[in-house]
Design an enzyme around this catalytic site. Sequence first.
Site, short mmCIF file in Angstrom:
data_model
loop_
_atom_site.label_atom_id
_atom_site.label_comp_id
_atom_site.label_asym_id
_atom_site.label_seq_id
_atom_site.Cartn_x
_atom_site.Cartn_y
_atom_site.Cartn_z
N GLU A 170 0.80 -1.23 0.00
CA GLU A 170 0.00 0.00 0.00
C GLU A 170 0.83 1.28 0.00
OE1 GLU A 170 -2.88 -0.16 3.16
OE2 GLU A 170 -3.88 -1.90 2.32
N GLU A 352 -5.37 -8.60 1.09
CA GLU A 352 -6.03 -8.22 2.36
C GLU A 352 -7.50 -7.96 2.10
OE1 GLU A 352 -4.40 -4.94 4.66
OE2 GLU A 352 -2.36 -5.62 4.22
C1 FCB Z 1 -4.42 -1.95 5.63
C2 FCB Z 1 -3.03 -2.30 6.16
C3 FCB Z 1 -3.02 -3.33 7.23
C4 FCB Z 1 -4.17 -3.16 8.19
C5 FCB Z 1 -5.47 -3.02 7.46
C6 FCB Z 1 -6.68 -2.90 8.35
O1 FCB Z 1 -4.40 -0.67 5.10
O2 FCB Z 1 -2.22 -2.77 5.09
O3 FCB Z 1 -1.77 -3.28 7.86
O4 FCB Z 1 -3.92 -2.16 9.06
O5 FCB Z 1 -5.42 -1.93 6.59
#
Ligand code: FCB
Length: 444
Positions: A170, A352
């Site tokens: 990210e 994620e």
């Molecule tokens: C993302 C991050 C991760 C976590 C989630 C909820 O942006 O990559 O580390 O904090 O959000």
Amino acid sequence: MTQFQLPENSKLLSSDFILGVATAAFQIEGGAEHRLPSIWDTFCDTKGKIADGSTGLTACDHFNLWREDVELISEFGVDAYRLSISWPRVIKENGELNEQGAQFYLNILNALQAKGIKAFVTLYHWDLPQHLENKGGWLNRDTAYKFAEYADKISQFFGDKVHAYATLNEPFCSAFLGYEDGTHAPGKVGKEYGKKAAHHLLLAHGLAMRVLQKNSPKSLNGIVLNFTPCYPESTSKEDLQASQYADQYFNHWYAEPVLAGKYPEIIDTMPDWQKPDILDGDLDIISTPLDFLGVNFYTRAIYRANACDIFEQISPPAPITDIGWEIFPQAFTDLLTSLNAKYALPPVYITENGAAMDDKLENNQVNDADRVAYYQAHFNALDEAIKQGVDVRGYFAWSLMDNFEWAEGYLKRFGLVYVDYKTQKRTIKQSGLAYKKLIRDRQS
Ligand code: FCB
């Protein structure tokens, strides 16, 4: 018992679709006395930056409990585990490899290998060594070259133990939250910083891609980008334009250079003082072909036109999670199909996805039906995107366990496993049990 349901022909259920869980070094490890300080240590020490005033000094104490945690991961039956490496743990201030620190990860990689779990390693999940921040951090072009040196040393050390490397996690968060709106470390504020930091992060990614291709040609080498799809508040032309501008500013600013070798067209409308310093050849490096794209998805954002700032984000409508993010799974399908239409995508992994909920541990159980519903809706949305032709090869739940949620400290829980921070006891939540059942039923 709570269960996930997917159509029998769903690709998510096929044996070659990777199902996994994800974590990040600073959020779980602790063991801070065995590594150099990072920008997140400094940020935590700055009053008012972390909602509960906490730090990452102990976190989930994974530094000491990693063996038990690998057992826990293996209990889920996952195909893969996504973890990140703490740069300040493995590289000394003089640039040499810190063998003890690197060995900590090699032990984990060996333990995962022994259990047949594929390692998805992220090299940078936001914890820049503080000594590099002291020299300008991501505003200093040299940091990109330092990152490539780190990637070189650590990938040589790991040999063939890693199934997939992501250079960065990210970069939007590192650049925008860290150097433009200041809500993340190092907490710099100013429109003159965000895009400059972003460019150096993207350059770091491209340089490291080339190093990884050389040192680890058999692993899948790529990047993890987060997307918060942008929707207009109304059907007016102005709102539509505002949301499209925001989409370029927040999302495609990172995807387009990497996947298409150019910045979005809004770069031409930006004043020079906001633009990055792009040297000849940078975009070729940044667009080095990827073996995979990691996509992180949680929520969408809604925009309206604003005369001063071009766009203005409006508060999300219900339903929202405990961290205030709207639950809108349709955006997950829309995102994946629109990326597929816009770019020539490499294979995609959802690196994620998950939800913070107001969990209660009662009688040794966490009945997080709300999180189960979130996952179910997002599995359906993902299944739909795959049916519409997006080549998604895997999915990682965020997160294996509750952990240090950055500026929210320990107040927001994203885990499939509940962590009691006083005792470090781990308890699998209902969502975790359902995920485990999904994985295991698929395998049998
Ligand atoms: C993302 C991050 C991760 C976590 C989630 C909820 O942006 O990559 O580390 O904090 O959000």
